[in-house]
Scaffold this motif. Structure first.
Motif, PDB file in Angstrom:
ATOM      1  N   PHE A  82       0.822  -1.212   0.000  1.00  0.00           N
ATOM      2  CA  PHE A  82       0.000   0.000   0.000  1.00  0.00           C
ATOM      3  C   PHE A  82       0.857   1.263   0.000  1.00  0.00           C
ATOM      4  O   PHE A  82       2.038   1.238   0.352  1.00  0.00           O
ATOM      5  N   ARG A  86       1.320   0.861   5.634  1.00  0.00           N
ATOM      6  CA  ARG A  86       0.272   0.262   6.459  1.00  0.00           C
ATOM      7  C   ARG A  86       0.793  -0.910   7.284  1.00  0.00           C
ATOM      8  O   ARG A  86       0.220  -1.997   7.280  1.00  0.00           O
ATOM      9  N   LEU A  87       1.892  -0.675   8.002  1.00  0.00           N
ATOM     10  CA  LEU A  87       2.369  -1.692   8.944  1.00  0.00           C
ATOM     11  C   LEU A  87       1.425  -1.683  10.135  1.00  0.00           C
ATOM     12  O   LEU A  87       0.989  -0.622  10.575  1.00  0.00           O
ATOM     13  N   PHE A  88       1.120  -2.877  10.666  1.00  0.00           N
ATOM     14  CA  PHE A  88       0.171  -2.947  11.782  1.00  0.00           C
ATOM     15  C   PHE A  88       0.804  -2.287  13.012  1.00  0.00           C
ATOM     16  O   PHE A  88       1.847  -2.738  13.483  1.00  0.00           O
ATOM     17  N   PRO A  89       0.189  -1.217  13.526  1.00  0.00           N
ATOM     18  CA  PRO A  89       0.848  -0.426  14.573  1.00  0.00           C
ATOM     19  C   PRO A  89       0.959  -1.143  15.914  1.00  0.00           C
ATOM     20  O   PRO A  89       1.772  -0.754  16.746  1.00  0.00           O
ATOM     21  N   HIS A  90       0.137  -2.187  16.135  1.00  0.00           N
ATOM     22  CA  HIS A  90       0.166  -2.866  17.433  1.00  0.00           C
ATOM     23  C   HIS A  90       1.109  -4.065  17.417  1.00  0.00           C
ATOM     24  O   HIS A  90       1.150  -4.824  18.379  1.00  0.00           O
ATOM     25  N   MET A  91       1.856  -4.243  16.334  1.00  0.00           N
ATOM     26  CA  MET A  91       2.782  -5.373  16.258  1.00  0.00           C
ATOM     27  C   MET A  91       4.208  -4.854  16.058  1.00  0.00           C
ATOM     28  O   MET A  91       4.402  -3.761  15.515  1.00  0.00           O
ATOM     29  N   TYR A  99       3.721 -11.833   9.326  1.00  0.00           N
ATOM     30  CA  TYR A  99       2.260 -11.982   9.430  1.00  0.00           C
ATOM     31  C   TYR A  99       1.703 -12.832   8.284  1.00  0.00           C
ATOM     32  O   TYR A  99       0.935 -13.762   8.501  1.00  0.00           O
ATOM     33  N   GLY A 100       2.101 -12.503   7.073  1.00  0.00           N
ATOM     34  CA  GLY A 100       1.586 -13.234   5.912  1.00  0.00           C
ATOM     35  C   GLY A 100       2.151 -14.646   5.836  1.00  0.00           C
ATOM     36  O   GLY A 100       1.424 -15.599   5.572  1.00  0.00           O
ATOM     37  N   ARG A 145       7.049  -8.047   3.965  1.00  0.00           N
ATOM     38  CA  ARG A 145       5.856  -8.698   4.506  1.00  0.00           C
ATOM     39  C   ARG A 145       5.009  -9.276   3.377  1.00  0.00           C
ATOM     40  O   ARG A 145       4.531 -10.408   3.459  1.00  0.00           O
TER      41      ARG A 145
ATOM     42  N   TYR B 122      -5.598  -1.248   6.935  1.00  0.00           N
ATOM     43  CA  TYR B 122      -4.987  -2.273   7.805  1.00  0.00           C
ATOM     44  C   TYR B 122      -5.734  -3.595   7.627  1.00  0.00           C
ATOM     45  O   TYR B 122      -5.134  -4.661   7.548  1.00  0.00           O
ATOM     46  N   LEU B 129      -2.822 -10.480   2.896  1.00  0.00           N
ATOM     47  CA  LEU B 129      -1.685 -11.274   3.389  1.00  0.00           C
ATOM     48  C   LEU B 129      -2.125 -12.696   3.743  1.00  0.00           C
ATOM     49  O   LEU B 129      -1.349 -13.462   4.320  1.00  0.00           O
ATOM     50  N   LEU B 144      -6.906  -3.195  17.326  1.00  0.00           N
ATOM     51  CA  LEU B 144      -6.813  -1.773  16.958  1.00  0.00           C
ATOM     52  C   LEU B 144      -7.925  -0.926  17.577  1.00  0.00           C
ATOM     53  O   LEU B 144      -7.811   0.293  17.634  1.00  0.00           O
ATOM     54  N   ASN B 226       1.096   0.183  24.655  1.00  0.00           N
ATOM     55  CA  ASN B 226       1.408  -0.945  23.773  1.00  0.00           C
ATOM     56  C   ASN B 226       1.046  -0.649  22.326  1.00  0.00           C
ATOM     57  O   ASN B 226       1.079  -1.476  21.479  1.00  0.00           O
TER      58      ASN B 226
END
Lengths: 351, 226
Positions: A82, A86-91, A99-100, A145, B122, B129, B144, B226
């Motif tokens: 993208f 758009r990296l997952f912010p909570h990881m 992830y994939g 990713r 997201y 993925l 999220l 976190n």
């Protein structure tokens, strides 16, 4: 790769009617904002359902309205990079990267993570938090990713538009190296011709929801449509830099070129505007310009308002754009010798 | 000193029990409703939203009365439940249902805002993925909007602790059976000489609500870090 698309989608007043067949491993979708590029990308990835038509990738049907086939995005094996990563912010970076891959059955994992991490030069980033990455680093992780999910095709949605100035092209060598090493076909979506020329061999030109042309990228670049009216830009890979005090000497194939000194003095990709090149019938003898190259005219062609002259500089290709009157007065025609002259400051480093 | 009778202690226990049960039952339903409102393309969203928000704008007594009509012995749903020998009115179940219905809009509203604020790319990235939608739901969507879920849960829990109108209509005010803190306070204030006892329970109520909000805030900060 063999991609067959024949789809239609109505969005209010805007209609997308897209039909093409692709064989090329490196193809682009070029067009202005609002031309339907993103809709096409979403329909290919399964994020948007077409109203009619079919989508087939390597013989497998991903979508067929008539038979009711509509594979969900997770079953299509089409990866998307993208615009803003758009990296997952909570990881963590590492969790994002894998992830994939963690969702691909073991027997279908055909990418070695270690060699990919080496190719993208991201090993030192793995333990970091996503928020502590620069724009370019984020895009490299997003790319890794997507590749680790072992897709059959990768869609890159303007991956450089979120990066600023000098950082913009830094990711290109990574992209080129990775796609070559892992032989993954790409569909590169962009409204920047420069990026398109660095990444693709052929291009689908979109406008108003339709494919207007399907042409080699180089051919598009030589038209007024492609350059957006600013003229053709020569892309030169220069290496073997030599410090000559106030100037740098690079090798362009077997042709030496002079450039003004910059902070980054390594080999790289440079842009040279076709309108910055002067053509002389005879050697100008005394000139302030540092690059004076004898060339042979291969061919001439007409752009919107100017004449393009394709030059052979000792085996290298250079395009100069001059006004048609000059072309006539100098009697420039295929096979004749001319001297191309340009300044050492005319170059812009891309990466 | 502010004394507490055994019935008061029972009322405190019942209040916590009702609030915990109502919140646990409402949470998955509330998330589902918020998901439908925020992320789906279903028709009639405005009607669904209106129905969910009704208990927020109606007097709680009206909500309780409507629930009584629905779940009472002659009610449409009450008759069905009677076949399975399940009674709702004047039981603890009634108190839980009343609390759940009244607190539900607060829960849905918070989660919905959280879901709407998630960048849809997201979710799209996760799907491309190779993640199935439920995989995406648990690994991307819920994490999220975890702070919004927490905020909604805290609000709903606090609202359930204080629920009065719908509960007294549907579950009655039976000490030891359906009498929660607000109902006990109401009984004390309508009894001569009960002011002191009412004040004791008021202090307990304030303390409980304060603890809930503090825990909610602490959890929120942890999630934010976190």
């Amino acid at each position: 790769m063999y991609l067959e698309v024949d789809i239609e989608k109505q969005h209010g007043d805007f209609q997308c009617k897209i039909a093409f067949t692709l064989h090329s491993e490196e193809c682009g979708v070029f067009g202005p904002s609002g031309s339907g590029k993103t809709s096409l990308m979403h329909m290919l990835a399964g994020l948007l359902t077409p109203d009619r038509g079919t989508i087939r990738l390597n013989g497998a049907t991903l979508f067929d309205k008539d038979t009711g086939i509509n594979l969900p995005p997770d079953k299509r094996r089409i990866g998307v990079v993208f615009q803003h990563a758009r990296l997952f912010p909570h990881m963590s970076v590492k969790k994002n990267l894998f992830y994939g891959m963690n969702r691909v059955p073991r027997d279908q994992r055909n990418i070695d993570p270690k060699s990919l991490i080496d190719a993208l030069q991201i090993k030192h980033l793995l333990k970091r938090n996503v928020s502590n990455l620069s724009g370019g680093e984020r895009q490299r992780i997003a790319l890794g990713r997507t590749i680790l999910a072992c897709p059959h095709l990768i869609l890159l949605d303007e991956p450089m538009s979120g990066l600023d100035g000098t950082m913009k092209y830094q990711i290109i060598p990574h992209l080129q190296a990775v796609f070559k090493a892992f032989s993954i076909p790409i569909l590169f979506i962009s409204h920047s011709l420069q990026e398109m020329r660095l990444m693709t061999q052929e291009v689908l030109v979109m406008d108003d929801g339709h494919i207007q042309h399907h042409v080699p990228t180089e051919k598009l670049a030589r038209t007024g449509v492609g350059s957006g009216g600013t003229g053709y830009v020569n892309l030169l890979h220069l290496d073997a830099p030599q410090d000559l005090g106030r100037l740098l000497r690079y090798q362009w194939g077997n042709v030496p070129l002079m450039l003004v000194k910059t902070k980054d003095q390594g080999p790289g990709q440079f842009a040279l505007g076709s309108r910055d090149i002067l053509l002389f019938k005879k050697h100008p003898e005394a000139s302030s310009a540092r690059n004076v190259l004898p060339c042979i005219v291969r061919k001439t062609y007409q752009t919107d308002w100017l004449s393009g002259v394709e030059l052979d500089c000792n085996g290298n290709t250079l395009i100069a754009e001059i006004v048609p009157q000059s072309l006539e007065e100098l009697d420039i025609r295929p096979g004749c010798e001319v001297i191309a002259v340009f300044k050492a400051s005319a170059f812009e480093r891309l990466y | 000193m502010f004394p507490l009778t055994p019935d008061d202690i029972l009322a405190i226990k019942l209040s916590v029990q009702v609030a915990v049960t109502a919140t646990i039952i409402a949470l998955p339903l509330g998330f589902g409703a918020a998901y439908l409102l925020a992320l789906s393309n279903i028709r009639g969203k405005a009607v669904l939203e209106g129905i969910i928000n009704l208990p927020l704008v109606l007097p709680p007594v009206v909500t309780g009365y409507l629930l009584l009509l629905l779940l009472g012995r002659n009610g449409w749903l009450g008759k069905v439940l009677a076949l399975f020998d399940i009674r709702i009115i004047f039981t603890l179940r009634g108190a839980v249902i009343a609390s759940a219905v009244v607190g539900f809009p607060l829960l849905v509203r918070s989660i919905r805002i959280g879901l709407e604020n998630i960048d849809k790319q997201y979710i799209q990235a996760s799907r491309t993925l190779g993640a199935h939608w439920w995989d995406t739901l648990f690994t991307i969507t819920i994490p999220l909007c975890s702070r919004a879920i927490l905020a909604g849960t805290t609000l709903m829990f606090a609202r359930s602790l204080g629920e009065f109108g719908a509960t007294i209509v549907l579950a009655g005010n039976m000490p030891g059976v359906t009498q929660t803190i607000p109902l006990a306070i109401y009984q004390y204030t309508s009894t001569p000489g009960g002011d002191r006892m009412a004040l004791s329970l008021c202090l307990v109520s304030i303390l409980l609500s304060f603890v809930v909000l503090l825990i909610g805030e602490a959890a929120n900060r942890t999630l934010a870090r976190n």
